[in-house]
Motif scaffolding. Structure first.
Motif, PDB file in Angstrom:
ATOM      1  N   ASP A 236       0.786  -1.282   0.033  1.00 23.06           N
ATOM      2  CA  ASP A 236      -0.083   0.037   0.020  1.00 23.06           C
ATOM      3  C   ASP A 236       0.697   1.305   0.118  1.00 23.06           C
ATOM      4  OD1 ASP A 236      -1.912   1.716  -0.117  1.00 23.06           O
ATOM      5  OD2 ASP A 236      -2.853   1.114   2.054  1.00 23.06           O
ATOM      6  N   LYS A 301      -7.527  -4.452   2.973  1.00 25.91           N
ATOM      7  CA  LYS A 301      -7.094  -3.230   1.980  1.00 25.91           C
ATOM      8  C   LYS A 301      -7.586  -3.147   0.638  1.00 25.91           C
ATOM      9  CE  LYS A 301      -3.796  -1.075  -0.849  1.00 25.91           C
ATOM     10  NZ  LYS A 301      -3.471  -1.514  -2.277  1.00 25.91           N
ATOM     11  N   HIS A 309     -11.447   3.189  -4.216  1.00 27.91           N
ATOM     12  CA  HIS A 309     -11.112   4.103  -5.296  1.00 27.91           C
ATOM     13  C   HIS A 309     -11.921   4.012  -6.713  1.00 27.91           C
ATOM     14  CE1 HIS A 309      -6.547   5.236  -4.580  1.00 27.91           C
ATOM     15  NE2 HIS A 309      -7.312   5.902  -4.099  1.00 27.91           N
ATOM     16  N   ARG A 379      -6.612   7.537 -13.944  1.00 26.15           N
ATOM     17  CA  ARG A 379      -5.502   6.592 -13.480  1.00 26.15           C
ATOM     18  C   ARG A 379      -6.401   5.424 -12.641  1.00 26.15           C
ATOM     19  NH1 ARG A 379      -2.629   4.086  -9.252  1.00 26.15           N
ATOM     20  NH2 ARG A 379      -3.660   5.322  -7.516  1.00 26.15           N
ATOM     21  N   LYS A 387      -9.899  -4.519 -12.436  1.00 29.40           N
ATOM     22  CA  LYS A 387     -10.117  -4.172 -11.088  1.00 29.40           C
ATOM     23  C   LYS A 387     -11.671  -4.320 -10.563  1.00 29.40           C
ATOM     24  CE  LYS A 387      -6.852  -0.227 -11.655  1.00 29.40           C
ATOM     25  NZ  LYS A 387      -6.864   1.101 -11.797  1.00 29.40           N
TER      26      LYS A 387
HETATM   27  C1  CS2 Z   1      -5.668   2.159  -7.006  1.00 30.88           C
HETATM   28  C2  CS2 Z   1      -4.238   1.518  -6.602  1.00 30.88           C
HETATM   29  O1  CS2 Z   1      -5.059   1.492  -9.183  1.00 30.88           O
HETATM   30  C3  CS2 Z   1      -6.098   1.592  -8.441  1.00 30.88           C
HETATM   31  O2  CS2 Z   1      -7.357   1.345  -8.666  1.00 30.88           O
HETATM   32  O3  CS2 Z   1      -6.734   1.653  -6.412  1.00 30.88           O
HETATM   33  O4  CS2 Z   1      -3.310   1.891  -7.365  1.00 30.88           O
HETATM   34  C4  CS2 Z   1      -4.057   2.252  -5.203  1.00 30.88           C
HETATM   35  O5  CS2 Z   1      -3.835   3.614  -5.153  1.00 30.88           O
HETATM   36  C5  CS2 Z   1      -2.664   1.551  -4.339  1.00 30.88           C
HETATM   37  O6  CS2 Z   1      -3.162   0.244  -4.440  1.00 30.88           O
HETATM   38  C6  CS2 Z   1      -2.518   2.091  -3.080  1.00 30.88           C
HETATM   39  O7  CS2 Z   1      -1.855   1.357  -2.363  1.00 30.88           O
END
Ligand code: CS2
Length: 500
Positions: A236, A301, A309, A379, A387
């Protein structure tokens, strides 16, 4: 402040860098590369490379240099820049209060491009000095077929690699060729260490590698199964894409010309299972945590941070948001995200040793809100097909099995369908969609007006979620409303209101 004379970042200029840039305190000429890392993007450089640099600074043990490897033509630019800079780069750590730390990381020793010389990559990995081969190849890089739960032998690059084992394209070809050399030479194997956001990332790597290697050489696969360790790990550190403004900051405000710095937040965490094929850096001396079972940490996590995200990324992109910090500070988005975390994710998490979940979530909100980390939603939405299936779907499926709540996650799936169908935000501006499945996503989504469940046909992403009547009813309801008025916020509001 603008500085007229910028100093080029390279080995010869290290001593001349300004005082507000920290430089390696160790003798880089004495470094040996104990680690080969495949996929040296921003996250690797803010995370594993940072821990390793710090470890070498503190311990003076210089056997943990990192040789980067790029497997794609697209890595050529980074290779060129790093080479010109003697493999040095600046890590720009941005705190929420505006404080910035500039630190030159010195642990990279080289960067090889496999398409130029595959044998040099195999030889480097096979070199006895290499104790660890680590990976950041993204969630989609594991060549896993979620429908069969197995390695995807149909992938054209896999077909290529099986026919050309000395010049492979994929990571599994390189690992197999290098481990074969080690075995044939009677040497100990290296550890294969995944640093990607996949639950049981080590087990996943092991399973995929054994399947592939078994097709090349069954004895080798047995030797790998018996001798090679694949520690699972939770990784992380939020690392947004580097922008021209970051380079301009270093040049204009600090006086350093670095053509590919890395920006990150101050927070970092690495929780690793302590099983290695051979020696390893004592990363615990610089903040990493070694545990016997990483399962609860990685689940927490991935399901909270990474899925969180994606929730903000997908909903926010439709609603004309640009970055995670601005999205999370919008009260409705913040409340929606918290509801998703509290009512859909937290109930399915096991207790996490040493971590108070409510506090972990509070800290996540503070991290997301860091106004100096402009983490773009483009991003976050990059390769959403892998994802969504890795970060969000498992939560939905567990809640369907447990009679848990599903409204927040379902709206995200419906919104993602709308996003892939329309490909514009609410202002009619085109969305920046970068996904290997972009065409398939679009053609499935665009049938929605005629066939409301069409998007869910993509089983490699959605698995069997369409066979759950409770999900289908909720999804269809969300799709109907969204396609009628396109007003994502009023739907989010309704879900938030109903919960309170
Ligand atoms: C983010 C990750 O790419 C994504 O969707 O959730 O890059 C995230 O920022 C990292 O896993 C943080 O540890």
């Amino acid at each position: 402040m603008t500085i007229n004379d910028t100093i080029l970042l390279n080995q010869a200029n290290l001593a001349a860098l300004p005082d507000n840039v920290t430089v390696p305190n160790y003798d880089r000429t004495a470094l040996t590369a104990g680690i080969v890392h495949i996929g040296g993007g921003g996250f690797h450089r803010s995370h594993e490379a940072f821990y390793t640099d710090e470890y070498m600074q503190q311990s003076g043990d210089l056997s943990w240099g990192i040789c980067g490897v790029g497997l794609r033509e697209g890595d050529r630019k980074m290779q060129g820049i790093l080479k010109e800079q003697d493999y040095l780069y600046t890590l720009i750590v941005k705190h929420p209060n505006g404080q910035v730390e500039n630190r030159v990381i010195g642990c990279l020793t080289d960067f090889l491009l496999s398409c130029d010389d595959p044998q040099s990559v195999i030889d480097k990995m096979a070199d006895e000095q290499t104790k660890i081969v680590s990976l950041t190849i993204t969630e989609g890089g594991y060549n896993f077929n979620p429908i069969t739960d197995e390695f995807d032998f149909e992938h054209p690059d896999v077909i290529h690699d099986l026919a050309n084992p000395d010049s492979p394209r994929l990571v599994f070809g390189y690992l197999t060729a290098a481990l074969k050399k080690r075995k044939d030479a009677g040497q100990k194997p290296f550890t294969v260490q995944s640093c990607d956001n996949i639950q049981h990332n080590g087990n996943m790597t092991r399973k995929m590698l054994l399947a592939y290697a078994g097709q090349i050489d069954r004895d080798l696969a047995q030797w790998i199964a018996a001798e090679v360790q694949f520690p699972n790990a939770m990784v992380d550190r939020i690392t947004p894409a580097t922008t021209p403004a970051d380079m301009a900051y270093l040049a204009d405000d600090i006086g350093v010309q670095d053509n590919w710095p890395v920006v990150c937040e101050p927070f970092l965490q690495w929780i690793i299972e302590d099983k290695f094929s051979d020696v390893r850096p004592l990363w615990e001396q610089v903040g990493a945590q070694f545990v016997t079972d990483v399962t609860p940490y990685e689940k927490m996590k991935i399901r909270l941070l990474n899925a969180g995200h994606s929730v903000l990324g997908i909903l926010g992109s439709i609603d004309v948001q640009d970055t995670i910090d601005s999205a999370v500070q919008e009260p409705l988005f913040g409340r929606y995200l918290r509801l998703f975390m509290d009512s859909e994710v937290t109930p399915i998490l096991e207790p996490v040793p040493g971590i108070e979940l409510a506090q972990y979530k509070d800290v996540l909100f503070e991290r997301f809100a860091n106004p100096n980390i402009k983490d773009s939603l483009s991003r976050i939405c990059l390769e959403s097909s892998s994802k969504v299936s890795t970060f969000l779907l498992p939560t939905l499926l567990e809640n369907l099995a447990n009679e848990g709540k599903i409204e927040c996650a379902t709206l995200v799936i419906a919104a993602w369908c709308y996003y892939n169908d329309k490909r514009v935000n609410l202002n009619g501006q085109p969305l920046d969609i970068n996904d290997v499945m972009a065409d398939e996503l679009h053609s499935a989504a665009e049938q929605t007006a005629r066939e409301p469940l069409a998007f869910l046909q993509l089983e490699s992403i959605f698995s069997d979620v369409k066979s759950h009547p409770r999900f289908v009813t909720e999804y269809q309801k969300q799709i109907d409303i969204l396609y009628r008025n396109g007003d994502i916020k009023s739907q989010m509001q309704k879900i938030v209101d109903q919960a309170s």
